[in-house]
Design an enzyme around this catalytic site. Structure first.
Site, PDB file in Angstrom:
ATOM      1  N   GLU A  28       0.874  -1.169   0.000  1.00 47.16           N
ATOM      2  CA  GLU A  28       0.000   0.000   0.000  1.00 47.16           C
ATOM      3  C   GLU A  28       0.910   1.217   0.000  1.00 47.16           C
ATOM      4  O   GLU A  28       1.924   1.249   0.714  1.00 47.16           O
ATOM      5  CB  GLU A  28      -0.927   0.016   1.217  1.00 47.16           C
ATOM      6  CG  GLU A  28      -1.837  -1.203   1.323  1.00 47.16           C
ATOM      7  CD  GLU A  28      -2.783  -1.363   0.145  1.00 47.16           C
ATOM      8  OE1 GLU A  28      -3.129  -0.340  -0.484  1.00 47.16           O
ATOM      9  OE2 GLU A  28      -3.174  -2.512  -0.153  1.00 47.16           O
ATOM     10  N   HIS A 184      -7.874  -3.427   0.252  1.00 45.58           N
ATOM     11  CA  HIS A 184      -6.904  -2.331   0.261  1.00 45.58           C
ATOM     12  C   HIS A 184      -6.112  -2.281   1.562  1.00 45.58           C
ATOM     13  O   HIS A 184      -5.536  -1.243   1.902  1.00 45.58           O
ATOM     14  CB  HIS A 184      -7.576  -0.986  -0.007  1.00 45.58           C
ATOM     15  CG  HIS A 184      -8.269  -0.925  -1.332  1.00 45.58           C
ATOM     16  ND1 HIS A 184      -7.600  -1.054  -2.535  1.00 45.58           N
ATOM     17  CD2 HIS A 184      -9.584  -0.779  -1.653  1.00 45.58           C
ATOM     18  CE1 HIS A 184      -8.474  -0.977  -3.529  1.00 45.58           C
ATOM     19  NE2 HIS A 184      -9.666  -0.815  -3.025  1.00 45.58           N
TER      20      HIS A 184
END
Length: 212
Positions: A28, A184
């Site tokens: 990320e 995510h």
């Protein structure tokens, strides 16, 4: 009467991918440009073999990383990931420490399987590899176990098997399910990608690639 040691009847990992160990990685980040945007989170799952020689996900390694000096963050990326930079519960570490949290268990898995190098498995794998390589360069890390440019990309694998290239849709097509509330996050995405890789690779085992 003495017991004889069990000898596996399947090829070991070291003989399957030219001595490479597949390791699923997800990052990320603070944006899409690995040359300037920060690496904020990373997770890795080495691929293991079960007692029948099938692929299975190993243990996850994970680190939250503080933005490195000189890197930047696009606020829009934080809206997607939900990452709160500097939050005390994030347990942020510097880039070098974060990379070691991944590289040490990866090297241990390589040693277990007598592999000479790790090969990154990812969904849009070169995105993850480019951010990983950029962080390695920033801290001048000398013990990066990953191949510098070769990857296994589950986008291609899922596209061939299911006609799906989006991770969520590919996971659903593979019968793995998908929780949008967990998406995510590097750990969840890595675990789902590892399951996807194993599902596809196990389905392909034993097929003759020279036969239509």
């Amino acid at each position: 009467m003495t017991d004889t040691p069990h000898t596996p009847t399947f090829p070991p990992m070291v003989e399957r991918f030219r001595g490479y160990l597949p390791v699923v990685v997800d990052v990320e980040t603070g944006g899409f440009d690995w040359n300037k945007h920060a690496l904020l989170e990373i997770a890795a799952v080495p691929i293991e073999l079960d007692e029948a020689g099938n692929y299975m996900p190993g243990a996850v390694a994970h680190a939250h990383i503080a933005p490195a000096p000189g890197t930047s963050i696009d606020p829009k990326s934080l809206e997607v990931t939900g990452i709160k930079i500097g939050h005390p519960l994030r347990g942020e570490v510097d880039e070098r420490t974060g990379l070691d949290a991944i590289f040490v268990p990866v090297r241990a898995a390589m040693k277990k399987h007598a592999c000479t190098r790790a090969i990154l498995v990812g969904h849009n794998a070169h995105f993850d590899l480019n951010f990983l390589n950029a962080a390695v360069a920033r801290v001048a890390h000398k013990r990066n176990p990953f191949h510098p440019f070769s990857v296994f990309d589950t986008v291609t694998m899922a596209g061939l098997c299911y006609g799906q290239t989006v991770l969520a849709r590919a996971a659903m097509a593979a019968g793995l399910g998908w929780d949008p509330n967990e998406a995510h996050g590097a750990v969840y995405d890595t675990e789902q990608t590892a399951k996807l890789f194993c599902t596809i690779a196990n389905g392909w085992r034993g097929r003759d690639c020279n036969t239509p």
